[in-house]
Design a protein around this motif. Structure first.
Motif, mmCIF file in Angstrom:
data_model
loop_
_atom_site.group_PDB
_atom_site.id
_atom_site.type_symbol
_atom_site.label_atom_id
_atom_site.label_comp_id
_atom_site.label_asym_id
_atom_site.label_seq_id
_atom_site.Cartn_x
_atom_site.Cartn_y
_atom_site.Cartn_z
ATOM 1 N N ASN A 176 0.800 -1.227 0.000
ATOM 2 C CA ASN A 176 0.000 0.000 0.000
ATOM 3 C C ASN A 176 0.831 1.274 0.000
ATOM 4 O OD1 ASN A 176 -2.329 -1.448 -0.086
ATOM 5 N ND2 ASN A 176 -2.832 -1.224 2.080
ATOM 6 N N ASP A 177 2.155 1.139 0.156
ATOM 7 C CA ASP A 177 3.034 2.313 0.085
ATOM 8 C C ASP A 177 3.485 2.588 -1.347
ATOM 9 O OD1 ASP A 177 2.923 2.638 2.825
ATOM 10 O OD2 ASP A 177 4.656 1.336 3.180
ATOM 11 N N ALA A 178 2.990 1.796 -2.312
ATOM 12 C CA ALA A 178 3.506 1.881 -3.676
ATOM 13 C C ALA A 178 3.389 3.280 -4.265
ATOM 14 C CB ALA A 178 2.804 0.861 -4.573
ATOM 15 N N ILE A 179 2.211 3.895 -4.176
ATOM 16 C CA ILE A 179 2.025 5.208 -4.799
ATOM 17 C C ILE A 179 2.947 6.238 -4.165
ATOM 18 C CG2 ILE A 179 0.399 7.106 -5.150
ATOM 19 C CD1 ILE A 179 -1.811 5.037 -5.500
ATOM 20 N N ALA A 180 3.061 6.212 -2.848
ATOM 21 C CA ALA A 180 3.952 7.156 -2.170
ATOM 22 C C ALA A 180 5.397 6.952 -2.603
ATOM 23 C CB ALA A 180 3.825 6.997 -0.655
ATOM 24 N N LYS A 181 5.795 5.703 -2.754
ATOM 25 C CA LYS A 181 7.173 5.417 -3.164
ATOM 26 C C LYS A 181 7.414 5.839 -4.613
ATOM 27 C CE LYS A 181 8.148 1.655 0.074
ATOM 28 N NZ LYS A 181 9.315 2.316 0.702
ATOM 29 N N ILE A 182 6.400 5.654 -5.476
ATOM 30 C CA ILE A 182 6.541 6.078 -6.870
ATOM 31 C C ILE A 182 6.630 7.603 -6.944
ATOM 32 C CG2 ILE A 182 5.387 6.167 -9.128
ATOM 33 C CD1 ILE A 182 4.135 3.410 -8.354
ATOM 34 N N GLU A 183 5.827 8.299 -6.155
ATOM 35 C CA GLU A 183 5.882 9.763 -6.125
ATOM 36 C C GLU A 183 7.279 10.227 -5.714
ATOM 37 O OE1 GLU A 183 3.511 12.178 -6.647
ATOM 38 O OE2 GLU A 183 2.008 10.767 -7.353
ATOM 39 N N GLU A 184 7.866 9.512 -4.755
ATOM 40 C CA GLU A 184 9.204 9.874 -4.278
ATOM 41 C C GLU A 184 10.274 9.506 -5.298
ATOM 42 O OE1 GLU A 184 12.237 8.577 -0.656
ATOM 43 O OE2 GLU A 184 10.127 8.000 -0.586
ATOM 44 N N ASN A 185 10.128 8.320 -5.925
ATOM 45 C CA ASN A 185 11.122 7.837 -6.885
ATOM 46 C C ASN A 185 10.428 7.029 -7.969
ATOM 47 O OD1 ASN A 185 13.254 6.766 -8.319
ATOM 48 N ND2 ASN A 185 13.940 5.401 -6.688
ATOM 49 N N PRO A 186 10.040 7.680 -9.075
ATOM 50 C CA PRO A 186 9.330 6.967 -10.153
ATOM 51 C C PRO A 186 10.132 5.827 -10.770
ATOM 52 C CG PRO A 186 9.189 9.350 -10.436
ATOM 53 C CD PRO A 186 10.191 9.109 -9.361
ATOM 54 N N TYR A 187 11.445 5.822 -10.562
ATOM 55 C CA TYR A 187 12.292 4.828 -11.224
ATOM 56 C C TYR A 187 12.236 3.457 -10.563
ATOM 57 C CZ TYR A 187 13.861 8.873 -13.752
ATOM 58 O OH TYR A 187 13.885 9.993 -14.543
ATOM 59 N N ILE A 188 11.528 3.347 -9.427
ATOM 60 C CA ILE A 188 11.312 2.004 -8.883
ATOM 61 C C ILE A 188 10.430 1.197 -9.832
ATOM 62 C CG2 ILE A 188 11.574 2.776 -6.493
ATOM 63 C CD1 ILE A 188 8.511 2.526 -6.205
ATOM 64 N N LEU A 189 9.726 1.904 -10.726
ATOM 65 C CA LEU A 189 8.854 1.219 -11.682
ATOM 66 C C LEU A 189 9.629 0.311 -12.622
ATOM 67 C CD1 LEU A 189 6.439 4.137 -12.654
ATOM 68 C CD2 LEU A 189 5.852 2.092 -11.340
ATOM 69 N N CYS A 190 10.866 0.680 -12.938
ATOM 70 C CA CYS A 190 11.611 -0.096 -13.943
ATOM 71 C C CYS A 190 12.626 -1.041 -13.311
ATOM 72 C CB CYS A 190 12.289 0.826 -14.951
ATOM 73 S SG CYS A 190 13.456 1.999 -14.239
ATOM 74 N N GLU A 191 12.451 -1.350 -12.042
ATOM 75 C CA GLU A 191 13.320 -2.335 -11.429
ATOM 76 C C GLU A 191 13.088 -3.701 -12.063
ATOM 77 O OE1 GLU A 191 12.529 -2.110 -7.272
ATOM 78 O OE2 GLU A 191 13.762 -0.319 -6.980
ATOM 79 N N GLU A 192 14.072 -4.556 -11.951
ATOM 80 C CA GLU A 192 14.029 -5.870 -12.605
ATOM 81 C C GLU A 192 12.795 -6.651 -12.173
ATOM 82 O OE1 GLU A 192 17.283 -9.306 -13.791
ATOM 83 O OE2 GLU A 192 17.568 -8.148 -11.972
ATOM 84 N N GLY A 193 12.097 -7.214 -13.156
ATOM 85 C CA GLY A 193 10.945 -8.051 -12.876
ATOM 86 C C GLY A 193 9.605 -7.347 -12.942
ATOM 87 N N THR A 194 9.598 -6.023 -13.174
ATOM 88 C CA THR A 194 8.321 -5.312 -13.230
ATOM 89 C C THR A 194 7.718 -5.311 -14.618
ATOM 90 O OG1 THR A 194 9.352 -3.171 -13.721
ATOM 91 C CG2 THR A 194 9.077 -3.760 -11.386
ATOM 92 N N GLY A 195 8.555 -5.453 -15.644
ATOM 93 C CA GLY A 195 8.069 -5.396 -17.020
ATOM 94 C C GLY A 195 7.866 -3.986 -17.526
#
Length: 735
Positions: A176-195
């Protein structure tokens, strides 16, 4: 939206009436939506969805041959039920653990249309009801928070054209912290295994006013460059090349990337190691992969399988019984395989690898050993079965790949569930990349004998690493290279030419009555026309060969007039003229009867063999023929040797025409007749090992067409395809 094909995207809104099927691991769900006349079946990644919810789906209608018309959703936007009836259905369906129909009725009567809000945010009020403890109320609250979290994340990422399946992977990682973490660092989206690609994450970040030299952006770019170069075969990169590439990608000064790199090696996000006095950088997964392979092989050397005694006498008995005479190197290989726990058997065509291998298998089995045989591709495994008379499987089938819907395969056999064999023999090891080799080593029993067979002069694997070459180059692994060409093989000009090429000598182009011909031409256009004529007419008339079963055009390149793109279209026009239903796939349009090749591993494609055996997975390089195109249902059938696979509008994009393919893509395959245009092309493709690999793909006939000077350039250029890898270094290091 980026995740859709060129089909018209439809929007479908309705309330979930039933959940027909759910896969909790990958989120794939089949639901029924309320319709005007009848329920509408919808499929897609819709994790944690339940009866009573209202959904807005984006996708297309398709006609499944078994289940009829379905709406296939790529994006799912969800809203919790608001009406009393919807809330009651939702809670009664078991959506919330601990709430059944009776409790659901009590809750709705007590809290009305505010029920879900109270359950999520005011558990103390819920705990006042008879039969619901404070602990149970808190558990219900946490469950609803998770459901709301995944729903909000899907809506959030959907605005940036990021699919539901990718959103699920992000939520599984960050909750549930995903949106907050993306707002802080959008580049977690392209970590290995996310597609999700770096470019997608970067576009999102820059839209949110992140600066070009933001530390999170630079760190993500360094990781992206290493991940991208895995696709080019590298398991690591020199520090200077990595920094230069990342600086260019980001349009920032090199000092910025160097500073971020120091930080990443300090915190373990990347691994730095010094190899031959030069600094190299690794993704942790690749570093661990090559370290593990080296360590496991060293263990095999220290604790080998028990040797089999009396090998020389056993060899003599086979020679006497079968009336054959093994060469000295063949005897050495047989002896090494049976007395040691680890052996590499290598050699070019016609040097007796198969004869040697058959003797090894025979003596192992006579000694009561359980022997497993495998190879990287289906065709290589099939050929291994044919020449040994023993069952051989692909490595993936041997390890029992687990089809989890992820990009990276997971195998049932690993260090916790070892293979049950005394000896494992792997053929065509030049095709095995580092990741697959690691998986093999993890599943190998401690006392198991390992025999690796392959030709080290072949091109390296498509995946990252250069396993066979580095194992031999380390000089740490017992290796026998067969060099003598046997008399019966010497009659083949294909075999003689292959050995001349690998020595840097020109093949004899004057002989016209054997299995290898060179036909000189004066232009690209003349070469293209002759290749087409040979494949469509002349080889069929003279030898009975046909394009689907016997002939394969191999080209060094995809591009230019003689590359695979143009050659495929020319041959398709002549051999399978356009008629009937078709499907557009990237550069090509496919018709029934077309020869096609799988362009990447896909572990989810269903297939069925003629014997009735069913399974999943079609792998990079497999060649088949289109047997059915159902444009209405958007379903397609492809025949691969003894099995037929079923594709849909998404998986069909993994296919490309295969009348012509690159030499790299031909690895692991053999063809009765190979036709190869030879011409001056990109310097990085004009080298000896590529030519040698092409020549050794031909079983009965090889025809080269083109410029003899270009052929000479390839023969004389002994530049091996550069691959950055650390396996050799890890093997020779002291433990």
């Amino acid at each position: 939206m980026d995740n859709f094909t060129n089909e018209t995207v439809l929007e479908l809104t309705g309330q979930v009436e039933a959940v027909v099927y759910r896969n909790d691991e990958n989120g794939y769900t089949v639901i029924e939506l309320a319709g005007e006349d009848a329920a509408i079946t919808a499929t897609g990644v819709m994790p944690m969805i339940h009866v009573g919810e209202t959904v807005k789906l984006y996708g297309t209608f398709k006609n499944h041959p078994t289940y009829g018309e379905q709406f296939v959703a790529t994006v799912c936007e969800r809203a919790m039920p608001e009406s009393l009836d919807g809330i009651l259905k939702y809670l009664s369906s078991g959506a919330v653990r601990g709430i059944g129909p009776a409790t659901a009725t009590r809750l709705v009567l007590e809290f009305g249309e505010n029920t879900l809000n109270v359950l999520e945010n005011e558990p103390e009020r819920v705990a006042k009801l008879r039969g619901i403890s404070e602990r149970k109320a808190k558990e219900i609250s946490e469950q609803l928070k998770r459901m709301v979290g995944i729903r909000e994340l899907m809506i959030y990422l959907g605005a940036y054209s990021i699919s539901s399946s990718s959103a699920l992977k992000i939520w599984q990682r960050y909750g549930n912290d995903a949106i907050a973490k993306i707002e802080e660092n959008p580049y977690i989206l392209c970590e290995e295994g996310t597609g999700i690609s770096f470019e997608t994450a970067d576009a999102l970040a820059l839209r949110r006013d992140h600066s070009k030299d933001a530390r999170v952006r630079v760190r993500a770019a360094l990781t992206h460059v290493l991940a991208h170069n895995k696709l080019n075969g590298h398991t690591c990169l020199p520090k200077d090349k990595l920094c230069d590439a990342a600086s260019s990608l980001l349009e920032v000064e090199r000092v910025v990337t160097e500073s971020a790199l120091i930080e990443m090696t300090d915190d373990g996000s990347l691994i730095e190691d010094v190899i031959n006095e030069k600094e190299f950088l690794f993704l942790p997964s690749m570093y661990d992969c090559e370290q593990y392979i080296a360590a496991r092989l060293k263990t095999l050397l220290r604790f080998p399988a028990m040797g089999i005694s009396g090998v020389e006498k056993k060899i003599e008995e086979i020679e006497k019984k079968d009336g054959i005479q093994y060469a000295e190197l063949q005897k050495k290989a047989i002896s090494e395989a049976l007395t040691k726990g680890l052996l590499i058997l290598t050699g070019g065509p016609g040097t007796g690898k198969t004869t040697t291998l058959n003797a090894i298998i025979r003596l192992l089995k006579e000694s009561g050993q359980t022997v497993m045989l495998c190879a990287p591709t289906g065709r290589a495994a099939q050929r291994m079965s044919e020449v040994t008379g023993e069952e051989a499987k692909t490595i993936h089938r041997t390890l029992e790949v687990n089809f989890s819907g992820e990009d990276t395969p997971r195998f049932k056999h690993n260090e916790h569930n070892l293979l049950k064999c005394d000896a494992l023999i792997i053929d065509e090891v030049s095709m095995v990349d580092s990741a697959l080799m690691e998986s093999v080593m993890r599943a190998l029993p401690l006392a198991c004998r390992l025999i690796l067979v392959g030709d080290s002069n072949q091109l390296p694997s498509i995946g990252a690493g250069n396993v066979l070459y580095e194992l031999i180059a380390s000089k740490e692994i017992p290796t026998v290279e067969l060099t003598e060409i046997f008399r019966q093989s010497m009659q083949s000009l294909i075999v003689r030419s292959a050995h001349r090429i690998i020595k840097g000598e020109m093949p004899d182009l004057t002989i016209r009555d054997n299995d290898f011909f060179f036909i000189p031409t004066r232009s690209y256009e003349e070469t293209a026309n002759l290749v087409t004529d040979l494949c469509a007419v002349r080889l069929k008339n003279a030898y009975g060969f046909n394009m689907l079963d016997n002939i394969q055009v191999l080209s060094p390149s995809r591009k230019n007039l003689l590359g695979t793109f143009e050659t495929n279209n020319r041959l398709q026009n002549v051999i399978n003229p356009h008629k009937g239903s078709s499907v557009k796939v990237g550069y090509y349009t496919l018709y029934v009867g077309d020869k096609v090749m799988q362009s990447k591993n896909n572990y989810d494609i269903l297939w069925k063999k003629d014997t009735g055996e069913a399974g999943e997975g079609v792998f990079n390089g497999e060649i088949g023929v289109v047997t059915e195109i159902n444009t209405a249902a958007k379903l397609y059938k492809i025949r691969f040797d003894d099995k037929e696979a079923e594709y849909d509008s998404e998986t069909i994009t993994d296919l490309e025409l295969a009348y012509a393919c690159t030499v790299h893509k031909s690895q692991g395959n053999e063809f009765d007749c190979v036709v190869m245009p030879i011409y001056r092309g990109a310097p990085q493709l004009m080298y000896r090992n590529l030519l040698y690999t092409a020549v050794t793909r031909a079983k009965k006939m090889l025809i080269m067409v083109g410029d003899p000077n270009a052929l000479r350039m390839m023969v004389e250029n002994n530049r091996r395809q550069l691959r950055y890898s650390a396996l050799k270094e890890f093997l020779i290091r002291e433990s």
